[in-house]
Write a protein that holds these residues in place. Structure first.
Motif, mmCIF file in Angstrom:
data_model
loop_
_atom_site.group_PDB
_atom_site.id
_atom_site.type_symbol
_atom_site.label_atom_id
_atom_site.label_comp_id
_atom_site.label_asym_id
_atom_site.label_seq_id
_atom_site.Cartn_x
_atom_site.Cartn_y
_atom_site.Cartn_z
ATOM 1 N N GLU A 144 0.828 -1.206 0.000
ATOM 2 C CA GLU A 144 0.000 0.000 0.000
ATOM 3 C C GLU A 144 0.861 1.254 0.000
ATOM 4 N N ILE A 148 1.547 5.664 -2.402
ATOM 5 C CA ILE A 148 1.643 7.088 -2.062
ATOM 6 C C ILE A 148 2.622 7.817 -2.989
ATOM 7 N N PHE A 151 1.235 7.981 -6.547
ATOM 8 C CA PHE A 151 0.109 8.917 -6.616
ATOM 9 C C PHE A 151 0.635 10.341 -6.776
ATOM 10 N N VAL A 163 -4.819 14.710 -12.524
ATOM 11 C CA VAL A 163 -5.533 14.495 -11.272
ATOM 12 C C VAL A 163 -6.474 13.310 -11.385
ATOM 13 N N ALA A 166 -4.398 10.140 -11.447
ATOM 14 C CA ALA A 166 -3.796 9.785 -10.166
ATOM 15 C C ALA A 166 -4.839 9.183 -9.234
ATOM 16 N N PHE A 170 -5.104 5.362 -7.782
ATOM 17 C CA PHE A 170 -5.078 5.077 -6.347
ATOM 18 C C PHE A 170 -6.287 4.251 -5.932
ATOM 19 N N LEU A 171 -7.465 4.688 -6.338
ATOM 20 C CA LEU A 171 -8.671 4.019 -5.846
ATOM 21 C C LEU A 171 -8.809 2.613 -6.426
ATOM 22 N N LEU A 174 -6.456 0.506 -4.494
ATOM 23 C CA LEU A 174 -6.869 0.374 -3.094
ATOM 24 C C LEU A 174 -8.025 -0.617 -2.955
ATOM 25 N N LEU A 175 -8.949 -0.582 -3.907
ATOM 26 C CA LEU A 175 -10.086 -1.509 -3.839
ATOM 27 C C LEU A 175 -9.598 -2.949 -3.724
ATOM 28 N N LEU A 178 -7.656 -3.706 -0.304
ATOM 29 C CA LEU A 178 -8.432 -3.782 0.935
ATOM 30 C C LEU A 178 -9.062 -5.163 1.088
ATOM 31 N N LEU A 179 -9.542 -5.719 -0.036
ATOM 32 C CA LEU A 179 -10.123 -7.054 0.066
ATOM 33 C C LEU A 179 -9.040 -8.085 0.372
#
Lengths: 494, 480
Positions: A144, A148, A151, A163, A166, A170-171, A174-175, A178-179
């Motif tokens: 993770e 940073i 990004f 923007v 980026a 990131f999202l 991240l999705l 997280l799982l």
């Protein structure tokens, strides 16, 4: 251990400390100092990684250079590092690419230099951490944390639509991760309180949790690789990222996904991997065939290479799920080779972009006359990208195609279409950019590449050719590990 | 009727603080004109004194006093220490802000200390009445603090806060009266025993529980009882929001522990279901509504709502592991909230409130250091390593999974993905956009050090989270 030094900790923390040092030089008044510290730091990072290669025992199937100390007792989390024949080449690749990225951004980046260079160095250390971590939470932290700096690199130094790119980058990532975290905690519960990846390898699991865990891992890794249909962040991120960002993204960050399959999905949930292998092969073949066609029609060079990356990484995932030695080693070779070739391709586009500030194929034409040296290098890399024998691009693709023919002729047939489509989109782009008459007056002003650029290109050219002509050393390094992994995956955990 | 002198020793910090509040108020009347800083300094002395007393008398054993109405255990000691630290930090951050706005007087500090006293009483309560007293002392002080600066927005915020706060207190009291009706006692330890004996009307107790949970939810910004929070955050002066949004959460955690866990822990099967609904609702409303905000204080209010939902997930675990996770979560949250509001105060200056998201634009160019601190805080709020936020999430998720609610963990991480978006937006504004103003950022020396330490703590505890988790685990283990 060389002189008793914790080598893996060094390859992780040295670049990070150097990166902090670069950040500490502050504003652009000290830009030159920031550049030099970054160069020294990245070269030192490469040097400390070399003993990993020289002292590596290719016949040993356990983890090597192991470091192990307790970290968070409450959750039984350990600072546990170690590499095998899969992780070690990837660490070397990363350490090799970082100095090139620093040199590539030497003059081009003129605003907020220290932050740019610092971000790359820190990311280099973090990525080494991902490859070396043997504790799931340690892995997750590095995994993770690598988001940073990337990004910021895309968002601060990127193109006009940076923007959006980026945040999408990131999202999306991240999705998935997280799982993966939920899956780790689930495994922690089931294993009776351990976050050790090696413990998970031995953990018996029924099929239905295996499938759920596989899907959680798949989301994390498929987004990173990226596999069709979750690849859409990549073209955006590539197009908007600065050259160095694109290089690291393609050469290094995509490998994190492939590495994840080898370290997590296959050994932890082997039955689910077999159960779902048809789906994985189908997704990989869609990437290989369909995305190559998508690449063909791109008017933007970076987008074209981005799609070609998706297509090439499709070979890697295809190789993993064929469950034979050729396929898996071929996939590994493909990943390393793609690291060199995609880096080189993005650097070539970067060279042109720095001069003309356009990535559109249509804005170029007739570069051969103005930039002969550049055209020669670009030619080599374009050939490698289309998988010409003698270059590293050929070895991996060929091995994976052979492996897939063994499993099913039609898999091999579909994978082999890349030999045509890959050549088409790369060489057609090359033709439109480099050959032909000079249509745009701006092209006549373009200067050939300077010494700094020749240096980077030459290093990469040597790497591409060496791997293409004599891939044996690399194969030897990973042979034992791959065999071990395959026999492990063949055993049911039910 | 015979009167026995209660053992005052466990309550020394409270008694000392009460004396000091009076000293602060009197000193401000006597010397406040000449030395405007005196109230501030005395308040800091009071908090340090309390910390010394609490630290000096800390013992792992559980001591009851005032006929069992007041308890002193490890959890109380640790929570109180954290309250002192957080209130002291709040005072440092807000001193310049309130002095520029003419609020630097005995009122602000007196009320802040009274509120602190209220929190301490809540944390140490072992009787429904003590809990209620502490809560009201805290709430009334907060209402007054919100209204301290008589602007239209602040008054509106204070009235909303007061009316809804009074309503929730009504809920709480009604619930408590039901429990009293069913069990015949208000003493928390006795309530547990009587419920356990089984000789009670379960239905009455459950109805009482519903009201109690609703009352708690009001105080802890838990949806759907969160309505007041965004308005209060937006309307109140930032220094007051900083106060409202930090230390009282620690007390709120103590409140839940005393009331639900110690008092009605036997009924955990009943309140777990309620808390699951509340937690999911909070994460849903908090995260979704935060995206739409343009006012940073309002956005942070919704972010708090979602964090409280996440914290409740730990309580749902209903075992020592879960409570530890929740306590760790709230502690980390307070650490991050302190830093974040500290930054907002830092960006505010005379005649200018940094309230819009756009005020963060280009902060990296104005001040790379504070942009970096904010970056750490935002990534920590979003739960991205290597900041400490991830371990808060990790421990709560672990508690949820060990309680067997896999789907709840998945829902929680999906909401935290949504949450990541609006924290990222702040980073985006700071790093990717050009500044709208070039006003210098010149904090006082103490603010500079403390704020930097606050931001770096988020990183440092990310490397060594064991220190804090160990502390929470110790507190819970000794007290439950």
């Amino acid at each position: 251990m060389l002189f008793g030094l914790p080598l893996l900790s060094l390859v992780i923390w040295l670049p990070i400390v150097a990166g902090i040092g670069v950040l500490a030089t502050g504003g652009d008044r000290n830009a030159q100092m920031a550049r030099w510290i970054a160069l020294v730091g990245s070269v030192a990072g490469l040097l400390v990684a070399i003993p990993l290669l020289t002292q590596f025992d290719p016949l040993e199937n356990a983890m090597q250079f192991v470091e192990h100390s307790p970290w968070i007792e409450r959750f039984n989390i350990h600072y546990h590092l170690g590499v095998d024949g899969i992780a070690m080449p990837l660490i070397l690749l990363n350490c090799f690419i970082t100095p090139l990225v620093v040199i590539a951004g030497w003059e081009v980046i003129s605003k907020r230099v220290s932050q740019y260079m610092g971000a790359f160095l820190i990311m280099s250390g973090i990525v080494n951490g991902v490859f070396a971590a043997l504790d799931a939470i340690l892995f997750y932290v590095f995994w993770e944390a690598s988001l940073i700096p990337m990004f910021l690199i895309i968002g601060v130094w990127g193109g006009p639509n940076r923007v959006y790119a980026a945040i999408k980058f990131f999202l999306y990532t991240l999705l998935g991760s997280l799982l993966m975290l939920v899956a780790f905690i689930y495994l922690y519960q089931v294993s009776g309180g351990s976050f050790s990846i090696l413990d998970y390898h031995k953990l018996p699991l029924p099929l239905s949790p295996q499938i759920l865990i596989f899907i959680a891992f798949l989301l994390a890794f498929a987004v990173k690789v990226p596999m069709w249909p979750v690849h859409t962040w990549l073209p955006d991120a590539h197009v908007e990222a600065p050259t160095g960002g694109s290089v690291v993204l393609a050469a290094i960050l995509l490998k994190l996904g492939g590495y994840g399959f080898l370290r997590f999905s296959l050994p932890i949930v082997p039955d689910a991997s077999h159960y779902l292998s048809d789906m994985m092969i189908a997704l990989s073949l869609i990437a290989v065939v369909y995305i190559a066609v998508v690449a063909l029609v791109q008017p933007d060079m970076k987008k074209l290479i981005a799609y070609s990356s998706v297509s090439h990484m499709g070979f890697a995932t295809l190789g993993f799920f064929l469950f034979n030695a050729y396929g898996m080693e071929g996939a590994m070779v493909q990943m390393i080779s793609h690291g060199f070739i995609s880096a080189a391709m993005f650097l070539c586009v970067g060279v042109m972009y720095d001069r003309l500030h356009s990535r559109q194929i249509a804005d170029y034409g007739g570069l051969a006359a103005r930039m002969p040296v550049f055209a020669a290098f670009f030619m080599l890399f374009a050939m490698a990208n289309s998988g010409l024998p003698g270059t590293s691009g050929f070895v991996g693709e060929f091995m994976v195609i052979m492996a897939s023919v063994k499993v099913n002729f039609w898999y091999g047939f579909l994978a082999a279409t890349t030999l045509i489509t890959g050549a088409s989109y790369t060489l057609w782009m090359y033709k439109r950019v480099v050959f032909g008459a000079v249509v745009h007056p701006a092209v006549t002003e373009m200067k050939d590449i300077n010494g700094r650029e020749i240096l980077i290109m030459a290093i990469l050219a040597v790497a591409v050719l060496a791997m293409g002509l004599y891939p044996l050393p690399l194969l030897e390094i990973m042979h034992t590990t791959v065999d071990d992994l395959l026999s492990h995956v063949a055993r049911s955990k039910l | 009727m015979n009167f026995t002198q209660p053992d005052l020793a466990p309550a020394y910090p409270e008694i000392f603080l009460l004396v000091m509040v009076c000293v602060v108020l009197l000193a401000d009347i006597a010397w406040g004109e000449k030395k405007p800083n005196i109230a501030y300094l005395l308040a800091q002395v009071a908090l340090s004194g309390c910390a010394l007393i609490t630290f000096g008398t800390a013992a792992p054993d559980v001591v009851y006093t005032f006929s069992g109405m007041f308890v002193d255990d490890a959890m109380a000691d640790i929570l109180k220490m954290l309250v002192y630290i957080s209130v002291a930090t709040v005072l440092v951050y807000s001193r310049t802000y309130i002095s520029v706005r003419g609020m630097l007087g005995g009122e602000f500090f007196g009320l802040a200390l009274f509120a602190t006293l209220g929190m301490m009483v809540m944390i140490s309560a072992s009787h429904f009445m003590t809990l209620y007293l502490g809560l009201e002392l805290l709430s009334l002080s907060l209402y007054a603090m919100v209204a301290l600066r008589r602007s239209v927005e602040a008054t509106e915020a204070a009235i909303k806060f007061f009316v809804l706060g009074a309503l929730s207190s009504g809920f709480l009291l009604y619930g408590m009266s039901m429990v009293y009706g069913a069990t015949g006692t208000l003493d928390i330890t006795q309530v547990t025993g009587i419920i356990q004996s089984g000789a009670i009307n379960h239905a009455v107790l459950v109805v009482g529980l519903v009201f109690i949970v609703a009352g708690i939810s009001f105080k802890l910004y838990v949806a759907p009882f969160h309505m007041w929070a965004p308005d209060v955050y937006q309307g109140a002066p930032t220094a007051v929001v900083l106060f409202v949004g930090t230390a009282p959460n620690l007390a709120g955690f103590g409140f839940i522990m005393r009331l639900l866990v110690e008092g009605m822990g036997v009924m955990s099967a009943d309140w777990q279901g309620m808390l699951i609904i509340l937690a999911v609702a909070s994460m849903l409303i908090g995260n979704l509504a935060a995206i739409a905000q343009t006012n940073i204080k309002r956005m942070l209010a919704y972010s708090t709502i979602s964090h409280m939902g996440f914290m409740l997930l730990g309580i749902i675990g209903a075992d020592g592991n879960g409570y530890t996770a929740a306590m760790f979560y709230i502690l980390i949250y307070v650490l991050m909230a302190l830093g974040t509001f500290g930054i907002i105060i830092l960006l505010s200056r005379e005649g200018f409130e940094a309230e819009k998201l756009d005020d963060f634009k280009g902060l990296n160019q104005r001040s790379p250091w504070y942009a970096f601190i904010t970056l750490l805080l935002m990534f920590s709020m979003a739960g991205i390593p290597p900041t400490v936020g991830i371990y808060a999430k990790l421990s709560v998720l672990q508690a949820v999974l060990s309680a067997g609610h896999v789907w709840l963990a998945v829902v929680a991480v999906l909401f935290s993905l949504i949450g990541a978006f609006y924290y990222l937006r702040i980073v985006k504004l700071m790093y990717f956009d050009e500044p709208e103003t070039n006003a210098l950022i010149l904090p006082q020396g103490d603010v500079k050090i403390l704020l930097s330490a606050n931001g770096l703590a988020v990183l440092a505890f990310g490397f060594f989270p064991q220190v804090l988790i160990g502390l929470c685990a110790y507190a819970i283990q000794q007290s439950i």
